[in-house]
Design a protein around this motif. Structure first.
Motif, PDB file in Angstrom:
ATOM      1  N   ARG A 256       0.939  -1.200   0.098  1.00 27.26           N
ATOM      2  CA  ARG A 256       0.106  -0.126   0.094  1.00 27.26           C
ATOM      3  C   ARG A 256       0.682   1.282  -0.232  1.00 27.26           C
ATOM      4  O   ARG A 256       0.647   2.017  -0.629  1.00 27.26           O
ATOM      5  CB  ARG A 256      -1.022   0.118   1.184  1.00 27.26           C
ATOM      6  N   LEU A 257       1.757   1.393   0.748  1.00 24.56           N
ATOM      7  CA  LEU A 257       2.611   2.469   0.795  1.00 24.56           C
ATOM      8  C   LEU A 257       3.326   2.556  -0.496  1.00 24.56           C
ATOM      9  O   LEU A 257       3.690   3.806  -1.026  1.00 24.56           O
ATOM     10  CB  LEU A 257       4.056   2.133   1.846  1.00 24.56           C
ATOM     11  N   ARG A 258       3.755   1.361  -1.294  1.00 26.15           N
ATOM     12  CA  ARG A 258       4.245   1.699  -2.623  1.00 26.15           C
ATOM     13  C   ARG A 258       3.503   2.054  -3.579  1.00 26.15           C
ATOM     14  O   ARG A 258       3.769   3.124  -4.443  1.00 26.15           O
ATOM     15  CB  ARG A 258       5.025   0.247  -3.049  1.00 26.15           C
ATOM     16  N   GLU A 259       2.166   1.657  -3.505  1.00 32.28           N
ATOM     17  CA  GLU A 259       0.914   2.163  -4.482  1.00 32.28           C
ATOM     18  C   GLU A 259       0.761   3.522  -4.332  1.00 32.28           C
ATOM     19  O   GLU A 259       0.354   4.179  -5.193  1.00 32.28           O
ATOM     20  CB  GLU A 259      -0.146   1.073  -4.392  1.00 32.28           C
ATOM     21  N   LYS A 260       0.868   3.939  -3.219  1.00 31.09           N
ATOM     22  CA  LYS A 260       0.710   5.409  -2.694  1.00 31.09           C
ATOM     23  C   LYS A 260       1.697   6.377  -3.097  1.00 31.09           C
ATOM     24  O   LYS A 260       1.841   7.528  -2.785  1.00 31.09           O
ATOM     25  CB  LYS A 260       0.201   5.724  -1.347  1.00 31.09           C
ATOM     26  N   LYS A 261       2.898   5.666  -3.628  1.00 32.56           N
ATOM     27  CA  LYS A 261       4.102   6.392  -4.076  1.00 32.56           C
ATOM     28  C   LYS A 261       4.565   6.994  -2.680  1.00 32.56           C
ATOM     29  O   LYS A 261       5.320   8.233  -2.741  1.00 32.56           O
ATOM     30  CB  LYS A 261       3.853   7.450  -5.077  1.00 32.56           C
ATOM     31  N   ILE A 262       4.384   6.493  -1.471  1.00 33.00           N
ATOM     32  CA  ILE A 262       5.166   7.173  -0.486  1.00 33.00           C
ATOM     33  C   ILE A 262       6.525   6.432  -0.145  1.00 33.00           C
ATOM     34  O   ILE A 262       7.405   7.437   0.316  1.00 33.00           O
ATOM     35  CB  ILE A 262       4.251   6.694   0.930  1.00 33.00           C
ATOM     36  N   ILE A 263       6.798   5.357  -0.645  1.00 30.75           N
ATOM     37  CA  ILE A 263       8.109   4.743  -0.492  1.00 30.75           C
ATOM     38  C   ILE A 263       8.498   4.061  -2.020  1.00 30.75           C
ATOM     39  O   ILE A 263       7.544   3.961  -2.727  1.00 30.75           O
ATOM     40  CB  ILE A 263       8.148   3.463   0.440  1.00 30.75           C
ATOM     41  N   ASN A 264       9.886   3.774  -2.121  1.00 33.28           N
ATOM     42  CA  ASN A 264      10.126   3.502  -3.596  1.00 33.28           C
ATOM     43  C   ASN A 264      10.101   1.907  -3.440  1.00 33.28           C
ATOM     44  O   ASN A 264       9.978   1.344  -2.527  1.00 33.28           O
ATOM     45  CB  ASN A 264      11.708   3.928  -3.725  1.00 33.28           C
ATOM     46  N   TYR A 265      10.747   1.285  -4.679  1.00 34.07           N
ATOM     47  CA  TYR A 265      10.512  -0.154  -5.021  1.00 34.07           C
ATOM     48  C   TYR A 265      11.488  -0.684  -3.958  1.00 34.07           C
ATOM     49  O   TYR A 265      11.287  -1.867  -3.652  1.00 34.07           O
ATOM     50  CB  TYR A 265      10.935  -0.294  -6.411  1.00 34.07           C
TER      51      TYR A 265
END
Length: 310
Positions: A256-265
């Motif tokens: 979810r954090l990745r989908e929201k572009k809060i964290i990177n891959y």
């Protein structure tokens, strides 16, 4: 020349310490390396205090080896020769106490991070007059190496006994404010203070209490909970709402954090590894493997806090 000779002397001490640990304490070190912090010179800093001549011959220089990350035998000289330092000398019970308190006041070190200390006044002249090559040749002789061995044998014994006393405390002894203890892997107080969340603080205390008592399986599981809490806090920090019906498993939170572009891959991948490590930890080998799993999760927690909460 003085500093180089000090570093040479300390390197000889550390070499002797390593030899003793590798020979007599190999099993203890393989399971709990944090008990023998003098073993790794990359995390040692050297302090040398120079005292007033008023104290008499044989009390001019004191050596302190302290645990400080990535200092690599860096040397700091503490000049205590000025009379102003001795205005309240009579209130101290001994010279050792006086020098110790002056050192703690002058620097930012904690007493629990002092790994070894001794009077090195008998080396004073040689430290200042011999070249590093001459100094090395002189103190590489067997008579001196035997002396260093005896001193370090005593130090290793002290470290071993202190650790035995430490692990024999009940878990409840450490469960409150466990992050402050010197055996903790990192300076976790800074992490907890930065996040400033009651649940996260409690969970970290529990995780490190388990780690301190060599309960790496329990610590690994609880650190996974800490990371879940941290991911939820990060989502909330970025304006995302957490519903009771939302998936709160670590892998889902990372996704979810990745989908929201809060964290990177890359960080999402690390969180996913933590999720797998936590779930698979009960099937891995004991000792250093599980301990390493704890280290990986703590490092991931540290990265998230350092990147997103400061």
């Amino acid at each position: 020349m003085f500093k180089e000779n000090i570093k040479t002397l300390v390197s000889m001490y550390v070499s002797s310490y390593n030899q003793i640990v590798d020979t007599l304490y190999r099993s203890a070190y393989s399971t709990n390396p944090e008990a023998f912090r003098l073993k790794d010179p990359s995390n040692i800093k050297i302090y040398v205090t120079k005292l007033s001549p008023m104290l008499g011959v044989g009390n001019s220089l004191r050596l302190y080896l302290t645990f400080e990350k990535e200092k690599n035998l860096e040397i700091e000289l503490i000049d205590l020769t000025d009379e102003k330092h001795y205005e309240n000398y009579s209130k101290y019970s001994s010279l050792d106490e006086f020098v110790l308190q002056k050192l703690l006041i002058t620097t930012n070190i904690e007493q629990g991070d002092i790994l070894h200390s001794e009077d090195i006044s008998n080396y004073d002249e040689k430290l200042s007059t011999l070249t590093t090559e001459e100094f090395t040749d002189r103190y590489s002789q067997k008579i001196w190496q035997d002396l260093f061995h005896r001193r370090m044998l005593m130090q290793v014994s002290i470290d071993g006994k202190r650790f035995v006393e430490h692990v024999n405390h009940p878990a409840s002894y450490y469960a409150k404010d466990a992050i402050k203890y010197s055996y903790s892997l990192l300076d976790l107080k800074a992490i907890v203070d930065t996040v400033n969340d009651e649940d996260f603080s409690y969970q970290m205390d529990q995780a490190i209490a388990a780690y301190e008592n060599s309960l790496y399986l329990a610590s690994c599981a609880t650190l996974g909970v800490c990371l879940e809490t941290l991911c939820k806090l990060l989502l909330q920090k970025k304006g995302e709402k957490i519903k009771d019906s939302d998936a709160t498993m670590l892998d889902k939170l990372g996704q979810r954090l990745r989908e929201k572009k809060i964290i990177n891959y890359k960080l999402n991948s690390r969180i996913d590894v933590c999720y797998k490590v936590r779930n698979l930890s009960s099937h891995t080998s004991p000792g250093k493997v599980l301990q390493g799993d704890c280290h990986f999760i703590i490092a991931t927690i540290n990265e998230i806090v350092d990147t997103y909460f400061k």
